[in-house]
Design a protein around this motif. Sequence first.
Motif, PDB file in Angstrom:
ATOM      1  N   PHE A 277       0.819  -1.121   0.041  1.00 48.40           N
ATOM      2  CA  PHE A 277      -0.100  -0.069   0.003  1.00 48.40           C
ATOM      3  C   PHE A 277       1.079   1.249  -0.019  1.00 48.40           C
ATOM      4  CE2 PHE A 277      -2.129   2.929   2.946  1.00 48.40           C
ATOM      5  CZ  PHE A 277      -3.021   3.502   1.879  1.00 48.40           C
ATOM      6  N   PRO A 278       0.829   2.012  -1.249  1.00 45.88           N
ATOM      7  CA  PRO A 278       1.974   3.026  -1.278  1.00 45.88           C
ATOM      8  C   PRO A 278       1.165   4.358  -0.473  1.00 45.88           C
ATOM      9  CG  PRO A 278       0.617   2.908  -3.212  1.00 45.88           C
ATOM     10  CD  PRO A 278       0.220   1.974  -2.405  1.00 45.88           C
ATOM     11  N   HIS A 279       1.142   4.342   1.074  1.00 37.41           N
ATOM     12  CA  HIS A 279       0.598   5.489   1.643  1.00 37.41           C
ATOM     13  C   HIS A 279       1.185   7.003   1.522  1.00 37.41           C
ATOM     14  CE1 HIS A 279       3.990   4.057   4.170  1.00 37.41           C
ATOM     15  NE2 HIS A 279       3.938   5.155   4.851  1.00 37.41           N
ATOM     16  N   LEU A 280       0.254   7.775   1.953  1.00 40.43           N
ATOM     17  CA  LEU A 280       0.827   9.110   1.685  1.00 40.43           C
ATOM     18  C   LEU A 280       1.767   9.333   2.920  1.00 40.43           C
ATOM     19  CD1 LEU A 280      -2.689  10.730   0.878  1.00 40.43           C
ATOM     20  CD2 LEU A 280      -0.910  10.274  -0.622  1.00 40.43           C
ATOM     21  N   VAL A 281       2.897  10.198   2.286  1.00 40.64           N
ATOM     22  CA  VAL A 281       3.987  10.507   3.415  1.00 40.64           C
ATOM     23  C   VAL A 281       4.149  12.203   2.974  1.00 40.64           C
ATOM     24  CG1 VAL A 281       5.013   8.387   3.704  1.00 40.64           C
ATOM     25  CG2 VAL A 281       5.915   9.739   1.786  1.00 40.64           C
ATOM     26  N   SER A 282       4.822  12.908   4.008  1.00 47.46           N
ATOM     27  CA  SER A 282       4.974  14.156   3.538  1.00 47.46           C
ATOM     28  C   SER A 282       6.506  14.279   3.298  1.00 47.46           C
ATOM     29  CB  SER A 282       4.805  15.052   4.870  1.00 47.46           C
ATOM     30  OG  SER A 282       5.109  14.732   5.904  1.00 47.46           O
ATOM     31  N   GLY A 283       6.813  15.151   2.494  1.00 42.99           N
ATOM     32  CA  GLY A 283       8.346  15.265   1.906  1.00 42.99           C
ATOM     33  C   GLY A 283       8.322  15.858   0.518  1.00 42.99           C
ATOM     34  N   TRP A 284       8.686  15.081  -0.452  1.00 42.51           N
ATOM     35  CA  TRP A 284       8.513  15.239  -1.861  1.00 42.51           C
ATOM     36  C   TRP A 284       9.277  16.448  -2.188  1.00 42.51           C
ATOM     37  CZ3 TRP A 284       3.341  13.960  -4.736  1.00 42.51           C
ATOM     38  CH2 TRP A 284       3.808  13.467  -5.994  1.00 42.51           C
ATOM     39  N   MET A 285       8.645  17.402  -3.411  1.00 43.72           N
ATOM     40  CA  MET A 285       9.215  18.266  -3.658  1.00 43.72           C
ATOM     41  C   MET A 285       9.518  19.398  -2.911  1.00 43.72           C
ATOM     42  SD  MET A 285      10.675  20.244  -5.882  1.00 43.72           S
ATOM     43  CE  MET A 285      10.513  19.727  -7.385  1.00 43.72           C
ATOM     44  N   ARG A 286      10.810  19.849  -2.314  1.00 46.92           N
ATOM     45  CA  ARG A 286      11.090  20.832  -1.399  1.00 46.92           C
ATOM     46  C   ARG A 286      10.564  20.596   0.003  1.00 46.92           C
ATOM     47  NH1 ARG A 286      12.943  25.155  -4.096  1.00 46.92           N
ATOM     48  NH2 ARG A 286      12.726  25.005  -6.436  1.00 46.92           N
ATOM     49  N   GLY A 287      10.489  19.266   0.361  1.00 45.46           N
ATOM     50  CA  GLY A 287       9.991  18.733   1.621  1.00 45.46           C
ATOM     51  C   GLY A 287       8.814  19.281   1.988  1.00 45.46           C
ATOM     52  N   SER A 288       7.838  19.702   1.192  1.00 40.14           N
ATOM     53  CA  SER A 288       6.658  20.595   1.345  1.00 40.14           C
ATOM     54  C   SER A 288       5.382  19.914   0.830  1.00 40.14           C
ATOM     55  CB  SER A 288       6.792  21.810   0.629  1.00 40.14           C
ATOM     56  OG  SER A 288       7.934  22.387   1.331  1.00 40.14           O
ATOM     57  N   HIS A 289       5.485  18.762   0.247  1.00 41.84           N
ATOM     58  CA  HIS A 289       4.250  17.991  -0.071  1.00 41.84           C
ATOM     59  C   HIS A 289       3.977  16.788   0.258  1.00 41.84           C
ATOM     60  CE1 HIS A 289       5.408  21.255  -2.960  1.00 41.84           C
ATOM     61  NE2 HIS A 289       4.142  21.216  -3.197  1.00 41.84           N
ATOM     62  N   ASN A 290       2.754  16.391   0.308  1.00 41.88           N
ATOM     63  CA  ASN A 290       2.126  14.860   0.737  1.00 41.88           C
ATOM     64  C   ASN A 290       2.065  14.014  -0.523  1.00 41.88           C
ATOM     65  OD1 ASN A 290       1.521  15.053   3.530  1.00 41.88           O
ATOM     66  ND2 ASN A 290       0.064  16.338   3.154  1.00 41.88           N
ATOM     67  N   GLY A 291       2.675  12.905  -0.574  1.00 35.82           N
ATOM     68  CA  GLY A 291       2.596  12.127  -1.812  1.00 35.82           C
ATOM     69  C   GLY A 291       2.824  10.666  -1.396  1.00 35.82           C
ATOM     70  N   PRO A 292       2.369   9.675  -2.360  1.00 37.28           N
ATOM     71  CA  PRO A 292       2.591   8.191  -2.218  1.00 37.28           C
ATOM     72  C   PRO A 292       4.018   7.763  -1.932  1.00 37.28           C
ATOM     73  CG  PRO A 292       2.229   8.456  -4.477  1.00 37.28           C
ATOM     74  CD  PRO A 292       2.220   9.849  -3.712  1.00 37.28           C
ATOM     75  N   ILE A 293       4.283   6.853  -0.933  1.00 36.23           N
ATOM     76  CA  ILE A 293       5.716   6.510  -1.072  1.00 36.23           C
ATOM     77  C   ILE A 293       5.614   5.165  -2.242  1.00 36.23           C
ATOM     78  CG2 ILE A 293       5.301   4.890   1.132  1.00 36.23           C
ATOM     79  CD1 ILE A 293       8.631   6.053   1.351  1.00 36.23           C
TER      80      ILE A 293
END
Length: 389
Positions: free
Chosen positions: A262-278
């Motif tokens: 399950f690719p759950h939503l995590v925070s980080g991604w672009m500029r450490g400022s977005h929620n997205g799936p891992i």
Amino acid sequence: MTEVTASIIKCDVGGWPGHSTTHPDLEETAREQLADASNAGAIEDFHVTHVGDDLNLIMLHREGADAEAVHSLAYDVFEEATEVAKELGLYGAGQDLLSDAFSGNVRGMGPGVAEMSFTKRTSEPILAFLMDKTEPGAFNLPIYKMFADPFSTAGLVIDPNLHQGFRFEVWDIQEHERVFLETPEDSYKLLALIGAKERFVIKRVYPKEAHKLPSDEPVVAVSTEKLVDVAGEYVGKDDPVALVRAQSGLPAVGEVLEPFSFPHLVSGWMRGSHNGPIMPVGVEDADCTRFDGPPRVVGLGFNVHNELELTGPVDHFDDPAFDNAREKANEVTDYMRQHGPFEPHRLPLEEMEYTTLPGILESLEGQWHSVDAEASEVDAETVTVGEVE
Ligand code: F6R
Ligand code: MG
Ligand code: MG
């Protein structure tokens, strides 16, 4: 009985290009230095790898957790790799080596650490999970599922050796406090905390008293260094790592891997400022691309051999069984990206406060005017944007 310590110490010493991946020369430099250390008997065995722009040193040794010898070795490796990164002109060379005065321990300096000491069983299956473009709380959901969710780990229901449950050590990374909660009895309280993954993180999991394994030897360790605290200002997400022991009274390897379907939503991604799936990926695909992501997790399995050798790794997510998780992660990526700068794709204000929001608010100083009381007396025709008087 052999007491052994497994350590993952990781650091972003320069990205290639930008923050996407790690140049092979950095890994090669690390391999050479750790091979020397291993030949000299300082460590027993090691594996060097990367996820995204993070260089990961997985080491097996007899020095115990927090050992100066092992931490200073890792620090030296990162310094050497930083020199190579500078020669190659890599981006952000030495970005996580925030302090150049090593004082015995890399904790709180920038690099992330997951370490645990335990009495090695005859055959000791151990898995290393390495994440990029996210924060330590990203491990809360999968670790909970592995050790406390009977719908994910069948052993919690079927194997009497797992029936008594586990003991979770949870850190409040804002208040720098910790609490111990036991499952199944404290499950709801545990979930109340770790659902707030930006603040409460699972640091370790232990067997309970009734378990056949020693109750003071962790079976899970997660890195919880918070770069924003270390640096005093935002310099990137923490990109966490974790170690998990498996089998024979613990979740089976397949139960340890199951939550990552399950690719759950995590925070980080672009500029450490977005929620997205891992997205679970093999090392071959552990390069961040789209929107500096999506966030990735690599899962490497080893057996600790009698002579304290790491037999492996098996690259667990380099497997068609995780194709659906990747496909779903791609669909969720499309969906989340369409929100552009809107929450909940972009992180909520509270978390943006740790990043670039204060600077933006500062730039608007003096342009704000009250909308209370006098607002009703305002002559609409005299109002121009940003000038309500
Ligand atoms: C996220 C990350 C990247 C950078 C982005 C901007 O953890 O490392 O998404 O935030 O590439 O980087 P700079 O500010 O270095 O240009
Ligand atoms: Mg980086
Ligand atoms: Mg990184």
